[in-house]
Write an enzyme that holds these catalytic residues in place. Structure first.
Site, PDB file in Angstrom:
ATOM      1  N   ASP A 289       0.866  -1.183   0.000  1.00  0.00           N
ATOM      2  CA  ASP A 289       0.000   0.000   0.000  1.00  0.00           C
ATOM      3  C   ASP A 289       0.898   1.227   0.000  1.00  0.00           C
ATOM      4  O   ASP A 289       1.735   1.391   0.894  1.00  0.00           O
ATOM      5  CB  ASP A 289      -0.882  -0.035   1.246  1.00  0.00           C
ATOM      6  CG  ASP A 289      -1.827   1.147   1.362  1.00  0.00           C
ATOM      7  OD1 ASP A 289      -1.643   2.151   0.644  1.00  0.00           O
ATOM      8  OD2 ASP A 289      -2.750   1.078   2.190  1.00  0.00           O
ATOM      9  N   VAL A 290       0.743   2.114  -0.986  1.00  0.00           N
ATOM     10  CA  VAL A 290       1.652   3.252  -1.106  1.00  0.00           C
ATOM     11  C   VAL A 290       1.528   4.236   0.053  1.00  0.00           C
ATOM     12  O   VAL A 290       2.414   5.072   0.254  1.00  0.00           O
ATOM     13  CB  VAL A 290       1.454   4.001  -2.439  1.00  0.00           C
ATOM     14  CG1 VAL A 290       1.825   3.109  -3.608  1.00  0.00           C
ATOM     15  CG2 VAL A 290       0.035   4.543  -2.580  1.00  0.00           C
TER      16      VAL A 290
ATOM     17  N   SER B   1      -1.287  13.954 -13.944  1.00  0.00           N
ATOM     18  CA  SER B   1      -2.421  13.805 -14.858  1.00  0.00           C
ATOM     19  C   SER B   1      -2.698  15.157 -15.485  1.00  0.00           C
ATOM     20  O   SER B   1      -2.429  16.204 -14.885  1.00  0.00           O
ATOM     21  CB  SER B   1      -3.662  13.322 -14.106  1.00  0.00           C
ATOM     22  OG  SER B   1      -4.828  13.445 -14.913  1.00  0.00           O
TER      23      SER B   1
ATOM     24  N   TYR C 115      -9.511  14.642  -7.321  1.00  0.00           N
ATOM     25  CA  TYR C 115      -8.505  14.065  -8.215  1.00  0.00           C
ATOM     26  C   TYR C 115      -7.561  15.142  -8.747  1.00  0.00           C
ATOM     27  O   TYR C 115      -6.336  14.973  -8.735  1.00  0.00           O
ATOM     28  CB  TYR C 115      -9.200  13.345  -9.363  1.00  0.00           C
ATOM     29  CG  TYR C 115      -8.255  12.618 -10.290  1.00  0.00           C
ATOM     30  CD1 TYR C 115      -7.550  11.506  -9.844  1.00  0.00           C
ATOM     31  CD2 TYR C 115      -8.066  13.034 -11.600  1.00  0.00           C
ATOM     32  CE1 TYR C 115      -6.680  10.825 -10.682  1.00  0.00           C
ATOM     33  CE2 TYR C 115      -7.197  12.362 -12.449  1.00  0.00           C
ATOM     34  CZ  TYR C 115      -6.512  11.262 -11.984  1.00  0.00           C
ATOM     35  OH  TYR C 115      -5.643  10.600 -12.813  1.00  0.00           O
TER      36      TYR C 115
ATOM     37  N   THR D 100      -6.430   2.164 -19.902  1.00  0.00           N
ATOM     38  CA  THR D 100      -6.058   1.548 -18.632  1.00  0.00           C
ATOM     39  C   THR D 100      -7.310   1.002 -17.955  1.00  0.00           C
ATOM     40  O   THR D 100      -8.438   1.340 -18.351  1.00  0.00           O
ATOM     41  CB  THR D 100      -5.395   2.577 -17.691  1.00  0.00           C
ATOM     42  OG1 THR D 100      -6.368   3.565 -17.326  1.00  0.00           O
ATOM     43  CG2 THR D 100      -4.205   3.247 -18.368  1.00  0.00           C
TER      44      THR D 100
END
Length: 255
Positions: free
Chosen positions: A58-59, A150, A163, A198
């Site tokens: 888990d990052v 992104s 996001y 993706t």
């Protein structure tokens, strides 16, 4: 820095951009540790052969990412961790106020920030500490960190407050991190992908995906994960790429 005979940690490596990057680096003669929460990461590592290892991680966990870094150092056979390509992340869509007048869920916002932004910082800090111990190569280089931002960091759409904010944070960290880590010979870069093929993209309706593909100026299609992987490889190879964010989007600007 060359990929051949060096070892890299790739997060989000079970599918999509991370999986494609792992394949490309192994094909170029590198070793990779694949880190992901998905069970599929182990099968992908098996397909890549002896030059790869899988680790569930888990990052947002210091202990689990430290274990992934340690695994990469061990796999390197004394050369040390040469680089990180950090692809792990989540997409979230939620309006500040929905159609019924209800406010957005704060826990969902926090989750996005924790995974995409805090997770990036966590991976960077632990990887950089390991790289700083490496023997210096040409130009004094000891390692390279490639984060995934992104285009939403620049062209956020309705419903992307969480996001966009998380990815804008990744963009904003790139230059100060590169400046700080320069004394250790560690470069920091970020790639800001546009619309790509993706698993995240598969979560939206086909009509919406087709509309996004059509809105790309050229080429008029979704990006392919290997195109991200090729850019990551080029960043690794080119020591003058540092402290920058590269849009990889076919010229799209989101409305």
């Amino acid at each position: 820095m060359q990929v051949k005979d060096n070892t890299f940690l790739i997060t989000g490596a079970a599918s999509g951009l991370g999986a494609a990057t792992a394949e490309r680096l192994v094909a170029a003669g590198g070793r990779v540790v694949l880190c992901d929460l998905s069970d599929a990461v182990e099968a992908h590592a098996e397909r890549l052969g002896e030059a790869s290892r899988a680790i569930r991680g888990d990052v947002t966990s210091g202990d689990e990412i430290q274990a992934a870094v340690d695994a990469a150092v061990e796999l390197s056979e004394g050369r040390g961790l040469a680089g990180v390509v950090h692809c792990a992340g989540v997409v979230s869509v939620a309006k500040l106020v929905d159609r019924e007048g209800n406010p957005a869920d704060l826990d969902a916002y926090n989750r996005t920030i924790q995974i995409n932004l805090v997770g990036t910082f966590n991976v960077m800090r632990l990887a950089a500490a390991a790289m700083a111990k490496n023997a210096a190569g040409e130009d004094g280089e000891r390692g390279v960190i490639i984060n995934t931002a992104s285009i939403a960091a620049f062209d956020g759409q309705v419903g992307q407050c969480a996001y966009s904010a998380s990815k804008a944070g990744v963009v904003s960290m790139s230059l100060p991190a590169a400046r700080e880590l320069s004394r250790h010979g560690v470069r920091v870069m970020a790639i800001a992908p546009g619309v790509f093929e993706t698993p995240m993209m598969s979560e939206i309706p086909d009509e919406a995906a087709q509309a996004l593909a059509a809105s790309v100026p050229f080429p008029k299609r979704l990006g392919k994960p290997d195109e991200f992987a090729r850019l990551a490889e080029q960043i690794i190879n080119n020591a003058m790429l540092n402290g920058e964010v590269i849009r990889l989007d076919g010229g799209i600007r989101m409305q």
